[in-house]
Design a protein around this motif. Structure first.
Motif, PDB file in Angstrom:
ATOM      1  N   THR A  77     -10.129  -0.930 -12.002  1.00 44.34           N
ATOM      2  CA  THR A  77      -9.222   0.198 -12.078  1.00 44.34           C
ATOM      3  C   THR A  77      -9.936   1.487 -12.435  1.00 44.34           C
ATOM      4  OG1 THR A  77      -7.116  -1.435 -11.890  1.00 44.34           O
ATOM      5  CG2 THR A  77      -6.904   1.082 -12.265  1.00 44.34           C
ATOM      6  N   ALA A  78     -10.385   1.362 -13.529  1.00 45.61           N
ATOM      7  CA  ALA A  78     -10.874   2.588 -14.037  1.00 45.61           C
ATOM      8  C   ALA A  78     -12.047   2.947 -13.136  1.00 45.61           C
ATOM      9  CB  ALA A  78     -11.508   2.322 -15.194  1.00 45.61           C
ATOM     10  N   MET A  79     -13.067   1.856 -12.670  1.00 47.90           N
ATOM     11  CA  MET A  79     -14.167   2.376 -11.991  1.00 47.90           C
ATOM     12  C   MET A  79     -13.723   2.799 -10.273  1.00 47.90           C
ATOM     13  SD  MET A  79     -16.095   1.002  -9.223  1.00 47.90           S
ATOM     14  CE  MET A  79     -15.776  -0.769  -9.250  1.00 47.90           C
ATOM     15  N   SER A  80     -12.817   2.106  -9.913  1.00 50.78           N
ATOM     16  CA  SER A  80     -12.209   2.534  -8.524  1.00 50.78           C
ATOM     17  C   SER A  80     -11.778   3.856  -8.321  1.00 50.78           C
ATOM     18  CB  SER A  80     -11.453   1.436  -8.146  1.00 50.78           C
ATOM     19  OG  SER A  80     -10.264   1.069  -8.880  1.00 50.78           O
ATOM     20  N   GLY A 102      -0.619   7.813  -9.982  1.00 49.03           N
ATOM     21  CA  GLY A 102       0.325   7.833 -11.237  1.00 49.03           C
ATOM     22  C   GLY A 102      -0.185   6.783 -12.359  1.00 49.03           C
ATOM     23  N   ASP A 103       0.873   6.389 -12.855  1.00 50.09           N
ATOM     24  CA  ASP A 103       0.398   5.221 -13.873  1.00 50.09           C
ATOM     25  C   ASP A 103       0.828   3.835 -13.391  1.00 50.09           C
ATOM     26  OD1 ASP A 103       3.390   5.431 -13.776  1.00 50.09           O
ATOM     27  OD2 ASP A 103       3.652   5.287 -16.083  1.00 50.09           O
ATOM     28  N   LYS A 104       1.154   3.645 -12.189  1.00 59.82           N
ATOM     29  CA  LYS A 104       1.387   2.066 -11.692  1.00 59.82           C
ATOM     30  C   LYS A 104       0.744   2.111 -10.234  1.00 59.82           C
ATOM     31  CE  LYS A 104       5.903   1.400 -13.907  1.00 59.82           C
ATOM     32  NZ  LYS A 104       6.000   2.606 -14.693  1.00 59.82           N
ATOM     33  N   PRO A 105      -0.716   2.169 -10.346  1.00 58.50           N
ATOM     34  CA  PRO A 105      -1.597   1.924  -9.061  1.00 58.50           C
ATOM     35  C   PRO A 105      -1.062   0.170  -8.683  1.00 58.50           C
ATOM     36  CG  PRO A 105      -2.684   1.911 -10.778  1.00 58.50           C
ATOM     37  CD  PRO A 105      -1.507   2.433 -11.496  1.00 58.50           C
ATOM     38  N   ASN A 106      -1.362   0.279  -7.369  1.00 54.85           N
ATOM     39  CA  ASN A 106      -0.976  -1.029  -6.844  1.00 54.85           C
ATOM     40  C   ASN A 106      -2.385  -2.023  -6.950  1.00 54.85           C
ATOM     41  OD1 ASN A 106      -0.029  -3.326  -5.429  1.00 54.85           O
ATOM     42  ND2 ASN A 106       0.408  -2.222  -3.683  1.00 54.85           N
ATOM     43  N   GLU A 107      -2.510  -2.651  -8.119  1.00 54.62           N
ATOM     44  CA  GLU A 107      -3.748  -3.400  -8.189  1.00 54.62           C
ATOM     45  C   GLU A 107      -3.483  -4.965  -7.846  1.00 54.62           C
ATOM     46  OE1 GLU A 107      -4.777  -1.412 -12.565  1.00 54.62           O
ATOM     47  OE2 GLU A 107      -2.717  -2.611 -12.084  1.00 54.62           O
ATOM     48  N   HIS A 108      -4.455  -5.282  -6.926  1.00 50.29           N
ATOM     49  CA  HIS A 108      -4.373  -6.802  -6.436  1.00 50.29           C
ATOM     50  C   HIS A 108      -5.614  -7.397  -6.404  1.00 50.29           C
ATOM     51  CE1 HIS A 108      -3.439  -9.021  -2.752  1.00 50.29           C
ATOM     52  NE2 HIS A 108      -3.718  -9.936  -3.515  1.00 50.29           N
ATOM     53  N   ILE A 109      -5.767  -8.607  -7.006  1.00 50.99           N
ATOM     54  CA  ILE A 109      -6.663  -9.657  -7.145  1.00 50.99           C
ATOM     55  C   ILE A 109      -6.562 -10.471  -6.541  1.00 50.99           C
ATOM     56  CG2 ILE A 109      -8.060 -10.922  -8.743  1.00 50.99           C
ATOM     57  CD1 ILE A 109      -7.609  -8.902 -11.277  1.00 50.99           C
ATOM     58  N   LYS A 110      -7.709 -10.953  -5.606  1.00 48.31           N
ATOM     59  CA  LYS A 110      -7.561 -12.225  -4.747  1.00 48.31           C
ATOM     60  C   LYS A 110      -8.820 -13.244  -5.143  1.00 48.31           C
ATOM     61  CE  LYS A 110      -6.021 -12.077  -0.471  1.00 48.31           C
ATOM     62  NZ  LYS A 110      -4.959 -12.823  -0.260  1.00 48.31           N
ATOM     63  N   GLY A 161      -4.853  -1.215   2.157  1.00 48.50           N
ATOM     64  CA  GLY A 161      -4.861  -0.243   1.201  1.00 48.50           C
ATOM     65  C   GLY A 161      -5.549   0.997   1.220  1.00 48.50           C
ATOM     66  N   PHE A 162      -6.448   1.319   0.207  1.00 46.10           N
ATOM     67  CA  PHE A 162      -7.154   2.297  -0.112  1.00 46.10           C
ATOM     68  C   PHE A 162      -8.385   2.020  -0.040  1.00 46.10           C
ATOM     69  CE2 PHE A 162      -3.711   5.159  -0.279  1.00 46.10           C
ATOM     70  CZ  PHE A 162      -3.907   6.421  -0.064  1.00 46.10           C
ATOM     71  N   LEU A 163      -8.750   1.203  -1.245  1.00 47.54           N
ATOM     72  CA  LEU A 163     -10.208   0.713  -1.321  1.00 47.54           C
ATOM     73  C   LEU A 163     -10.320  -0.703  -1.888  1.00 47.54           C
ATOM     74  CD1 LEU A 163     -11.693   3.683  -3.640  1.00 47.54           C
ATOM     75  CD2 LEU A 163     -12.268   3.249  -1.207  1.00 47.54           C
ATOM     76  N   PHE A 199      -8.308  -5.243  -4.765  1.00 45.74           N
ATOM     77  CA  PHE A 199      -7.843  -4.084  -3.932  1.00 45.74           C
ATOM     78  C   PHE A 199      -7.022  -2.938  -4.626  1.00 45.74           C
ATOM     79  CE2 PHE A 199      -7.514  -8.148  -1.828  1.00 45.74           C
ATOM     80  CZ  PHE A 199      -8.487  -7.982  -0.752  1.00 45.74           C
ATOM     81  N   LEU A 200      -7.537  -1.907  -4.558  1.00 49.18           N
ATOM     82  CA  LEU A 200      -6.869  -0.583  -5.094  1.00 49.18           C
ATOM     83  C   LEU A 200      -5.926   0.180  -4.157  1.00 49.18           C
ATOM     84  CD1 LEU A 200      -6.611   1.380  -7.350  1.00 49.18           C
ATOM     85  CD2 LEU A 200      -8.153   2.861  -6.374  1.00 49.18           C
ATOM     86  N   GLY A 201      -4.640  -0.043  -4.432  1.00 49.69           N
ATOM     87  CA  GLY A 201      -3.630   0.606  -3.634  1.00 49.69           C
ATOM     88  C   GLY A 201      -2.750   1.832  -4.467  1.00 49.69           C
ATOM     89  N   ALA A 202      -2.030   2.635  -3.647  1.00 48.69           N
ATOM     90  CA  ALA A 202      -1.242   3.458  -4.291  1.00 48.69           C
ATOM     91  C   ALA A 202       0.021   2.912  -4.770  1.00 48.69           C
ATOM     92  CB  ALA A 202      -0.958   4.688  -3.196  1.00 48.69           C
ATOM     93  N   GLN A 203       0.767   3.853  -5.618  1.00 55.28           N
ATOM     94  CA  GLN A 203       2.324   3.275  -6.075  1.00 55.28           C
ATOM     95  C   GLN A 203       3.090   2.939  -5.056  1.00 55.28           C
ATOM     96  OE1 GLN A 203       2.866   5.463 -10.335  1.00 55.28           O
ATOM     97  NE2 GLN A 203       3.619   6.527  -8.544  1.00 55.28           N
TER      98      GLN A 203
END
Length: 350
Positions: A150-153, A176-184, A207-209, A277-281
């Motif tokens: 998350t920090a890197m992305s 914000g403080d709740k990004p939509n973080e998803h690991i698969k 998502g975004f990245l 996967f990095l997604g928004a709130q």
């Protein structure tokens, strides 16, 4: 700017150049913009994620998939309204066909949102993960990796903003403080030549990245132009990065969300890959960002599938994809969102 006919391999970008000389930083930002527009995919080196941590993540993913079926089924996604957990091969659907991979999905480890009668359906997506009892070390390891990714992305996303001549923090409010973080975690078993070769069907990420850690088995392919695919071969010490549909939408199609797929490995082998996967709130709404005139001239407009339209409301967009991909979970936990004619129509208020 290269024509797609001239592209036969993914470009490679070195994130450490952001901290290099002024010339290196500028070169990185220009290469990032071109790679994301012309291809939508690139290899990322110099990402700063500890190599030992990446190796541990791969080792523990293999240990998870090596567990007895009973241990994996105990954390099946069908138990989770948040779409977290294990799925056997052929459980997830892409473009109407089953994907020949088994997988374990995780998200941000958060408490469920309090639900009211008028709460949006996507509010059910937030909640805790399921963790296998037989691998207690998996939870702290993957959550450590999630924090590092998350920090890197987010750092890379701020570089995208600069590359587009936007303020560096232009995208920050979406997370914000709740990004939509998803690991698969994904394991592709080898298939006979006469069997389905759809490891995962052709699709764009929503998502975004997206970031992919590959083992040494090939299989990922990118549709560089309609009908022409190139291999994204495993490359040591790199992550494969691609643009998601919401970032394409946010830039009016200047940045490119590219169709990709995974071909099954041959019989007698397997492929292991791990995606972040990095997604928004979930409650965010994606605006159209004001790009400079020179970039706007090159924007192609977002390419939206009429049967799967893009939505600027992040929660609804994410839920729509989950309902399509996992119809068993949808039937169990989102029956009020389904109709026989269109399983997402009521959920989208259409």
């Amino acid at each position: 700017m290269p024509h797609t006919l001239d592209i036969s391999t993914l470009p490679t970008l070195d994130l450490s150049w952001l901290d290099g000389s002024a010339a290196q930083r500028q070169a990185f930002l220009e290469d990032l913009r071109h790679a994301a527009r012309d291809v939508g995919f690139f290899y990322l080196s110099g990402h700063g994620i500890d190599a030992g941590l990446l190796q541990q993540v791969q080792d523990h993913a293999r240990q998870f998939f090596a567990l007895p079926d009973s241990e994996k089924v105990a954390v099946s996604m069908i138990n989770s309204a948040h779409f977290r957990g294990y799925n056997r091969a052929a459980s997830e659907i892409t473009r109407g066909q089953p994907d020949q991979r088994e997988q374990f999905d995780l998200g941000a480890e958060r408490e469920p949102l309090p639900l009211q009668a008028d709460s949006p359906l996507w509010a059910r997506l937030q909640g805790p993960n399921q963790w296998p009892q037989a691998l207690p070390q998996l939870k702290p390891l993957l959550l450590d990796w999630q924090r590092a990714m998350t920090a890197m992305s987010l750092r890379l996303l701020r570089a995208f903003a600069e590359a587009l001549s936007l303020p560096a923090g232009a995208f920050d409010r979406l997370y914000g403080d709740k990004p939509n973080e998803h690991i698969k975690l994904m394991r592709y078993p080898g298939q006979a030549s006469t069997a389905s070769q759809q490891g995962v069907g052709a699709h764009k990420d929503s998502g975004f990245l997206s970031f992919l850690l590959q083992d040494d088995q090939a299989g990922l392919q990118v549709e560089i132009e309609e009908g022409r695919w190139i291999d994204a071969l495993p490359r040591e010490n790199t992550l494969v990065v691609n643009i998601g549909e919401l970032l394409e939408l946010a830039t009016n199609g200047y940045l490119r969300a590219t169709v990709h797929r995974v071909q099954s490995p041959p019989q007698g082998s397997e492929r292991l890959s791990i995606a972040f996967f990095l997604g928004a709130q979930l409650d965010a709404v994606v605006p159209l960002y004001p790009l400079p005139t020179a970039l706007l001239r090159e924007a192609r407009g977002p390419a939206s599938d009429p049967l799967n339209p893009l939505l600027r409301d992040v929660g609804w967009n994410y839920l729509k994809g989950r309902l399509r991909s996992h119809p068993d979970v949808a039937r169990r936990f989102y029956a009020d969102a389904l109709t026989p004619q269109n399983p997402t129509r009521q959920a989208l208020g259409a």
